[in-house]
Design a protein around this motif. Structure first.
Motif, short mmCIF file in Angstrom:
data_model
loop_
_atom_site.label_atom_id
_atom_site.label_comp_id
_atom_site.label_asym_id
_atom_site.label_seq_id
_atom_site.Cartn_x
_atom_site.Cartn_y
_atom_site.Cartn_z
N GLY A 160 -13.64 -4.33 -5.38
CA GLY A 160 -12.23 -4.99 -5.32
C GLY A 160 -11.01 -4.30 -5.37
N THR A 161 -11.06 -2.81 -5.04
CA THR A 161 -10.10 -1.97 -5.62
C THR A 161 -9.96 -0.88 -4.25
OG1 THR A 161 -10.18 -2.25 -7.86
CG2 THR A 161 -8.95 -0.56 -7.14
N CYS A 162 -8.84 -0.75 -3.70
CA CYS A 162 -8.67 0.55 -2.82
C CYS A 162 -8.90 1.96 -3.43
CB CYS A 162 -7.33 0.33 -1.98
SG CYS A 162 -7.14 -0.97 -1.04
N ASN A 163 -9.61 2.51 -2.81
CA ASN A 163 -10.02 4.13 -2.90
C ASN A 163 -9.23 4.76 -1.77
OD1 ASN A 163 -10.54 6.36 -3.78
ND2 ASN A 163 -12.83 6.14 -3.45
N CYS A 164 -8.00 5.06 -2.18
CA CYS A 164 -7.40 5.61 -0.81
C CYS A 164 -7.95 7.02 -0.48
CB CYS A 164 -6.02 5.79 -1.19
SG CYS A 164 -5.22 4.33 -1.77
N CYS B 132 -3.05 1.13 -0.60
CA CYS B 132 -2.79 2.62 0.04
C CYS B 132 -1.37 2.31 1.02
CB CYS B 132 -3.99 3.02 0.72
SG CYS B 132 -5.74 3.05 -0.07
N GLU B 133 -0.54 1.46 0.49
CA GLU B 133 0.55 1.50 1.42
C GLU B 133 1.92 2.37 1.04
OE1 GLU B 133 1.43 -1.14 -2.13
OE2 GLU B 133 -0.38 -0.42 -0.99
N MET B 134 1.84 3.02 -0.03
CA MET B 134 2.83 3.80 -0.66
C MET B 134 2.65 5.27 -0.38
SD MET B 134 4.18 1.91 -4.14
CE MET B 134 2.65 2.56 -5.12
N CYS B 135 3.64 6.09 0.23
CA CYS B 135 3.47 7.53 0.15
C CYS B 135 4.83 8.02 -0.17
CB CYS B 135 3.30 7.67 1.71
SG CYS B 135 3.21 9.48 2.11
N GLN B 136 4.90 8.58 -1.19
CA GLN B 136 6.12 9.30 -1.78
C GLN B 136 6.66 10.25 -0.97
OE1 GLN B 136 7.52 7.60 -3.86
NE2 GLN B 136 5.88 6.13 -4.80
N THR B 137 5.72 11.13 -0.67
CA THR B 137 5.99 12.58 0.29
C THR B 137 6.33 12.49 1.66
OG1 THR B 137 3.73 13.05 0.38
CG2 THR B 137 4.79 13.73 -1.53
N CYS B 138 6.03 11.17 2.29
CA CYS B 138 5.95 11.09 3.66
C CYS B 138 7.43 10.95 4.20
CB CYS B 138 5.22 9.81 4.17
SG CYS B 138 3.57 9.74 3.86
N LEU B 139 7.55 11.59 5.19
CA LEU B 139 8.83 11.37 6.11
C LEU B 139 8.94 9.57 6.53
CD1 LEU B 139 9.52 13.66 8.84
CD2 LEU B 139 11.22 13.04 7.35
N GLY C 15 -3.44 -6.89 7.46
CA GLY C 15 -4.78 -7.40 8.04
C GLY C 15 -5.67 -6.51 7.99
N GLN C 16 -5.45 -5.31 7.47
CA GLN C 16 -6.46 -4.25 7.47
C GLN C 16 -6.87 -4.04 5.97
OE1 GLN C 16 -4.29 -1.18 9.47
NE2 GLN C 16 -6.15 -0.93 11.10
N ILE C 17 -7.99 -3.47 5.61
CA ILE C 17 -8.56 -3.53 4.40
C ILE C 17 -7.79 -2.05 4.04
CG2 ILE C 17 -10.53 -2.49 2.96
CD1 ILE C 17 -10.91 -5.34 3.73
N CYS C 18 -7.23 -1.93 3.05
CA CYS C 18 -6.58 -0.69 2.42
C CYS C 18 -5.66 -0.09 3.33
CB CYS C 18 -7.52 0.16 1.83
SG CYS C 18 -8.72 -0.47 0.50
N ASN C 19 -4.77 -0.77 4.21
CA ASN C 19 -4.04 -0.21 5.35
C ASN C 19 -4.69 0.76 6.30
OD1 ASN C 19 -1.21 -1.15 5.72
ND2 ASN C 19 -1.18 -0.67 3.66
N GLY C 20 -6.23 0.67 6.44
CA GLY C 20 -6.86 1.68 7.15
C GLY C 20 -6.89 3.04 6.48
N ARG C 21 -6.33 3.27 5.34
CA ARG C 21 -6.30 4.45 4.80
C ARG C 21 -7.06 4.70 3.60
NH1 ARG C 21 -0.22 3.18 4.61
NH2 ARG C 21 0.40 3.91 6.65
#
Length: 152
Positions: A49-53, A63-70, A37-43
């Motif tokens: 109309g496109t998220c700029n992370c 902005c939901e994916m993070c390849q380097t995150c634990l 329910g947040q715009i761009c996951n709050g990130r």
């Protein structure tokens, strides 16, 4: 005017919900709305109309994916372990390092929060220092407060 406006004297007059010199920028934020329910996951910010992370380690349409995150679970397991069970790697530094979340203890796994709530929720199963499994959920509410529910 990309079909989103009318050209008058070589200047685009955009229809409602469009902007830009060629009316090519949608003001609709629906494509930026994440499942929590947040715009761009709050990130990030929703631009045309496109998220700029804003955090470079996050990517994806919202902005939901993070390849380097634990994983969320691995990242918080030491603090959950010391707060709930008074043991683990952060046992000595627990009161300094691990007070950043609200913690609720529940008696069994059925009492943990279930998916479907408005806040993004991670269900975690981690091993403690004694090689036993422990279970917890980690969520962040719209005020940015972290909430942990841990099975006793």
């Amino acid at each position: 005017c990309t079909g989103n406006g009318i050209c008058k004297c070589r200047v685009c007059e955009c229809f409602p919900n469009f902007t830009g010199s060629a009316c090519d920028c949608s003001l609709d934020t629906a494509p930026c709305m994440a499942s929590n329910g947040q715009i761009c996951n709050g990130r990030g910010t929703c631009e045309c109309g496109t998220c700029n992370c804003t955090d470079p380690k996050f990517q994806g349409p919202t902005c939901e994916m993070c390849q380097t995150c634990l994983g969320v679970c691995a990242e918080h397991k030491d603090c959950v372990q010391c707060r709930a069970f008074k043991k683990g790697e952060k046992k000595e530094s627990c009161s300094q390092e691990c007070m950043y979340f609200n913690m609720t203890q529940v008696e069994n796994r059925d009492k943990l929060p279930q998916p479907g709530q408005p806040d993004p929720l991670s269900h975690c199963k981690e091993k403690d220092v004694d090689d036993c499994w422990f279970y917890f959920t980690y969520s962040v509410n719209s005020n940015g407060e972290a909430n942990v529910h841990v099975v006793e």
